[in-house]
Design an enzyme around this catalytic site. Structure first.
Site, PDB file in Angstrom:
ATOM      1  N   CYS A 240     -74.848  42.816  21.666  1.00  0.00           N
ATOM      2  CA  CYS A 240     -73.900  41.757  21.996  1.00  0.00           C
ATOM      3  C   CYS A 240     -72.806  42.269  22.923  1.00  0.00           C
ATOM      4  O   CYS A 240     -72.336  43.398  22.779  1.00  0.00           O
ATOM      5  CB  CYS A 240     -73.264  41.203  20.717  1.00  0.00           C
ATOM      6  SG  CYS A 240     -74.445  40.404  19.606  1.00  0.00           S
TER       7      CYS A 240
ATOM      8  N   ARG B 185     -81.250  38.616  15.910  1.00  0.00           N
ATOM      9  CA  ARG B 185     -80.993  40.049  15.841  1.00  0.00           C
ATOM     10  C   ARG B 185     -80.478  40.443  14.466  1.00  0.00           C
ATOM     11  O   ARG B 185     -80.670  41.587  14.034  1.00  0.00           O
ATOM     12  CB  ARG B 185     -79.943  40.456  16.887  1.00  0.00           C
ATOM     13  CG  ARG B 185     -80.440  40.583  18.309  1.00  0.00           C
ATOM     14  CD  ARG B 185     -79.366  41.208  19.188  1.00  0.00           C
ATOM     15  NE  ARG B 185     -78.858  42.413  18.566  1.00  0.00           N
ATOM     16  CZ  ARG B 185     -77.559  42.657  18.337  1.00  0.00           C
ATOM     17  NH1 ARG B 185     -76.646  41.787  18.684  1.00  0.00           N
ATOM     18  NH2 ARG B 185     -77.188  43.781  17.768  1.00  0.00           N
TER      19      ARG B 185
ATOM     20  N   ASP C 262     -66.922  40.735  12.169  1.00  0.00           N
ATOM     21  CA  ASP C 262     -68.186  40.004  12.209  1.00  0.00           C
ATOM     22  C   ASP C 262     -68.128  38.664  11.474  1.00  0.00           C
ATOM     23  O   ASP C 262     -69.085  37.876  11.541  1.00  0.00           O
ATOM     24  CB  ASP C 262     -69.320  40.858  11.621  1.00  0.00           C
ATOM     25  CG  ASP C 262     -69.837  41.878  12.609  1.00  0.00           C
ATOM     26  OD1 ASP C 262     -69.409  41.862  13.774  1.00  0.00           O
ATOM     27  OD2 ASP C 262     -70.669  42.722  12.215  1.00  0.00           O
TER      28      ASP C 262
END
Length: 420
Positions: free
Chosen positions: A116, A399, A307
């Site tokens: 990312c 992912r 995250d």
């Protein structure tokens, strides 16, 4: 290219089981290179980052077989020490092969990592750790990182800043070094503790993982082992937010509640019920509850995880009042905001803070996932939006989330995967 199509407005209800931790498994799979035996790794999530790790191991010479969520890996006959660009470019954690190859074979060549695009990914702290241990590292033409050492000798590695990747690479490179290595100012995330536990189960001597100082006494040999990956705290947190956003009632199984505390605290502050059990949490919101606004700042563990920042930003758009979400880790984590605005969110970004006006009426729209957690956030927005949301570039989501659409459907969500 595939896309997710969601029809929002469904209150999630039921049970969902969390998979193994992405951030742990992408460190543990390279660490198998350090073993002198065959390793069996279970609770492995079926995600694309794992597939790439396995392809890299096979490219290097490892033998891999699979049974359900278990991989049996023999990396004792590695004969290559270079990771190909076409694989490394697809995942950030590819740089863990540097520490593992250097630690075992004293040589490694790995391209700069992909994954990312959240901002600059400096590798200076990684190279500092390798240099302290006695390796010589160069950035060679083409962007590859080449490290070589005649021998690795334990020393004190003092990091200037807290870095998960640097901490993991320092452990990988030092576990078979001569003497004792002290890692000062390490990251403390649960997946670092899981990596240390995995290595110790093979015969390593690592103490202090999860604290302010890690001590690694080098060993000459590591055995094969059977090991199970810890549950994924970010996947669990994402389903916690999904339950809260839809005012649902969801039991989230296969979790370590202590790892979820930063999210649990914020959810409770917003008026969400969270009940903790030994290895599960129940999250629900009363139908007449108006969520409260909250301020969030991401920090290294045990602070609020970066995250989970995009997912909570979605929840803040539904709360009563204004919220501020400040990003303390990455420079470029608010790219998803433009997509949420397309759905009706009122968000303004100033430097590293997103100011969010609550009580937004989100509307379905075609949007694009720009990274892994941003994609998860768009799914959450689609679950509560009126009408249909179409999310493209879902390879980013895959992912790190195993069968996310299937798991959400099991909770009642109207989400399907279609080919564009």
């Amino acid at each position: 290219m595939d896309k997710f199509v969601i029809k929002g407005g469904v209150r999630l209800n039921g049970e969902v089981t969390v998979s193994g931790a992405k951030n742990a498994v992408v460190a543990i799979l390279p660490a198998i290179i350090l073993s002198d035996g065959v390793c069996s790794i279970s609770n492995v999530p079926q995600i694309s980052d794992v597939n790439i790790c396995i392809q890299i191991l096979e490219h290097l010479g490892a033998k891999v077989s699979k049974l359900d969520d278990k991989y049996i890996i023999d990396a004792t006959k590695i004969f290559k020490y270079e990771v190909p660009y076409e694989l490394a470019n697809r995942m950030r954690a590819s740089y863990y092969f540097l520490g593992a190859l250097l630690g075992k074979y004293k040589v490694a060549k790995v391209p700069r990592p992909g994954g990312c695009h959240l901002g600059d990914r400096p590798i200076d702290q990684h190279l500092h750790a390798f240099n302290v241990l006695g390796a010589h590292c160069d950035l060679v033409p083409g962007g590859d990182i080449y490290c070589k050492a005649d021998r690795l000798v334990g020393s004190t590695i003092d990091f200037d800043l807290v870095s998960v990747g640097s901490t993991i690479n320092a452990i990988l490179a030092s576990v078979r070094a001569e003497g004792t290595t002290i890692i000062e100012n390490p990251a403390k995330e649960p997946h670092i503790v899981d990596l240390a536990n995995f290595l110790n189960s093979m015969g390593a001597n690592i103490t202090g993982a999860g604290t302010d100082r890690i001590k690694v006494k080098g060993v000459s040999k590591l055995n094969g082992v059977d090991y199970s990956i810890i549950p994924d705290q970010i996947e669990a947190g994402t389903y916690m937010v999904a339950a809260a956003a839809t005012k649902g009632d969801v039991l989230i199984k296969n979790v370590i509640p202590a790892h979820l505390e930063p999210m649990t605290l914020k959810l409770r502050n917003m008026g969400v019920h969270v009940e903790e059990f030994d290895d599960s949490v129940r999250v629900w919101v009363d139908s007449d509850t108006q969520l409260k606004s909250v301020d969030i700042k991401t920090r290294p563990y045990p602070g609020f995880p970066t995250d989970m920042q995009p997912q909570f930003a979605v929840l803040c758009t539904l709360a009563n009042g204004d919220s501020n979400v400040t990003e303390g880790i990455w420079d470029n984590r608010f790219r998803y905001v433009d997509e949420l605005r397309r759905m009706g969110a009122d968000i303004k970004v100033t430097v590293k803070t997103a100011s969010i006006k609550g009580n937004s009426k989100l509307l379905g729209a075609p949007v694009q996932a720009c990274d892994l957690r941003a994609g998860a956030a768009l799914i959450l927005a689609g679950l509560v939006a009126t009408g249909e949301t179409s999310i493209s570039e879902i390879q980013h989501i895959e992912r790190g989330y195993e069968r996310m659409d299937e798991k959400l459907r099991s909770l009642g969500a109207n989400i399907v995967k279609k080919n564009s």
